[in-house]
Design a protein around this motif. Sequence first.
Motif, short mmCIF file in Angstrom:
data_model
loop_
_atom_site.label_atom_id
_atom_site.label_comp_id
_atom_site.label_asym_id
_atom_site.label_seq_id
_atom_site.Cartn_x
_atom_site.Cartn_y
_atom_site.Cartn_z
N GLY A 1 -48.07 111.82 -31.99
CA GLY A 1 -47.13 113.14 -31.57
C GLY A 1 -46.16 113.20 -32.61
N SER A 2 -45.87 114.32 -32.74
CA SER A 2 -44.52 115.13 -33.68
C SER A 2 -43.49 115.28 -32.88
N TYR A 3 -42.26 115.23 -32.83
CA TYR A 3 -40.78 116.11 -32.23
C TYR A 3 -40.14 115.73 -33.40
N THR A 4 -39.14 116.83 -32.89
CA THR A 4 -37.52 117.19 -33.77
C THR A 4 -36.51 116.03 -32.66
N LEU A 5 -35.93 115.90 -33.35
CA LEU A 5 -35.30 114.60 -33.21
C LEU A 5 -34.09 115.15 -31.98
N GLU A 6 -33.73 116.36 -31.76
CA GLU A 6 -32.98 117.10 -30.51
C GLU A 6 -33.85 116.66 -29.72
N GLN A 7 -35.52 117.09 -29.82
CA GLN A 7 -36.49 116.96 -28.62
C GLN A 7 -36.67 115.40 -28.04
N ALA A 8 -36.32 115.17 -29.52
CA ALA A 8 -36.76 112.95 -28.59
C ALA A 8 -35.47 113.20 -27.56
N THR A 9 -34.25 113.48 -27.90
CA THR A 9 -33.33 112.85 -28.00
C THR A 9 -33.33 113.13 -26.37
N THR A 10 -33.96 114.56 -25.71
CA THR A 10 -33.48 114.87 -24.74
C THR A 10 -34.71 114.29 -23.63
N ILE A 11 -35.58 113.91 -24.28
CA ILE A 11 -36.60 113.37 -23.62
C ILE A 11 -36.36 112.05 -23.50
N LEU A 12 -35.96 111.24 -24.57
CA LEU A 12 -35.33 109.87 -23.55
C LEU A 12 -33.76 110.20 -23.06
N GLY A 13 -33.03 110.82 -23.38
CA GLY A 13 -32.29 110.71 -22.68
C GLY A 13 -32.89 111.49 -21.32
N ARG A 14 -33.07 111.76 -20.24
CA ARG A 14 -34.31 111.97 -19.43
C ARG A 14 -34.70 111.13 -18.93
N ALA A 15 -35.16 110.42 -19.64
CA ALA A 15 -35.98 109.40 -19.51
C ALA A 15 -35.04 107.84 -18.33
N ILE A 16 -34.20 107.82 -19.00
CA ILE A 16 -32.97 107.23 -18.27
C ILE A 16 -31.82 107.83 -17.48
N GLY A 17 -32.20 108.53 -17.55
CA GLY A 17 -31.19 108.66 -16.05
C GLY A 17 -30.26 110.04 -16.93
N LYS A 18 -29.35 110.90 -18.39
CA LYS A 18 -28.76 110.37 -19.23
C LYS A 18 -28.94 112.10 -19.69
N ASP A 19 -28.09 112.63 -19.85
CA ASP A 19 -27.95 113.97 -20.27
C ASP A 19 -27.10 113.82 -21.71
N VAL A 20 -28.40 113.82 -22.64
CA VAL A 20 -27.91 113.19 -23.84
C VAL A 20 -27.52 114.59 -24.73
N ALA A 21 -26.94 114.65 -25.55
CA ALA A 21 -27.26 115.79 -27.07
C ALA A 21 -26.72 115.18 -28.34
N TYR A 22 -28.13 115.84 -29.06
CA TYR A 22 -27.96 115.35 -30.95
C TYR A 22 -27.33 115.77 -31.84
N HIS A 23 -26.60 114.56 -32.42
CA HIS A 23 -25.37 115.21 -33.36
C HIS A 23 -25.65 114.60 -34.31
N GLU A 24 -26.04 114.89 -36.06
CA GLU A 24 -26.84 115.29 -36.82
C GLU A 24 -25.60 114.61 -37.42
N ALA A 25 -25.32 113.63 -37.89
CA ALA A 25 -23.89 113.10 -38.48
C ALA A 25 -23.67 112.91 -40.15
N PRO A 26 -22.79 113.57 -40.71
CA PRO A 26 -22.47 113.68 -42.12
C PRO A 26 -22.98 112.11 -42.25
N PHE A 27 -23.49 111.99 -43.82
CA PHE A 27 -24.29 109.99 -43.67
C PHE A 27 -22.85 109.85 -44.18
N ALA A 28 -21.83 110.15 -45.15
CA ALA A 28 -20.56 109.02 -44.90
C ALA A 28 -20.31 108.80 -43.57
#
Length: 287
Positions: free
Chosen positions: A199-226
């Motif tokens: 399936g296709s997931y945004t990284l925001e969705q994937a972060t929430t899914i994986l965070g919940r699986a390990i019992g943590k509330d994790v937010a996604y941040h798009e970091a500038p490449f530098a």
Amino acid sequence: MNQQANRTIVVVGATSEVGAEVSVRLTRAGHKVRGIARSLGVALDDQSALDVAFSGADSAYVMIPFDVTAPDLHRFEDEVGARLVSSIGKAGLRRIVLLSGLNAHLRMGTSLGAALMEERLAALGLEELVYLRAAFFMENFIKGMGFLEQAASGVFASPFRGDLPMPLIAAKDIGERAAALLSAQHFPARRVVELHGGGSYTLEQATTILGRAIGKDVAYHEAPFAEARAGMVANGISASFADALGETAASFNRGERWALEAPTAENATPTSFEAWARAIARSHAAA
């Protein structure tokens, strides 16, 4: 697929997640497997050892590994590809399944090595050749992107946009498909076989899914490449690899088309990101 037994099959990267799955499935199916990995005594920088490993074989699973510490990533990939193709040509193999990237047709970034290997193998005029173009590995979240380490801060950052869907695939599903192709009595006529994953997931969705699986509330941040590049280099990744990853992220962020096909039942694989995340959480808890 109807299976043809008693093949002698070389598996490059036999200790990687995909290669190990390929090896296990082929062995169970009755084939003779020759694994290539430094820990197995056959290194990718040893031409004579590669020649011996391929000699007398009729098929192979091939991949160009990432070396995240290589001072010149594409030179490393080019040298590995040249040695593998030399051994394959000398051995006269009939069937090859190459692990490639879903975006290999773009010929840039982290997919360039696989794209160049596609061209090298095509030049051999093999009877049976498939480029298994796979989606973004789910395992990258753990091994390459440091999700578990970053999750402790409550923020997971990468240079990829968080709002665009990305096809994600589990390594074991790639291994299953590669083994099936290598075992098949009737090989597909088409050269490019896409695997879009579970399936296709945004990284925001994937972060929430994986965070919940390990019992943590994790937010996604798009970091500038530098910023992301500095972090990678500080953690021992070469500037060359970081820049290749930056090219891939920039392509994704521009919305360039990574897949040539639309999603179908044929190019889908069974493991969803939710199921993979639960398995990671179990292994993380056990560790």
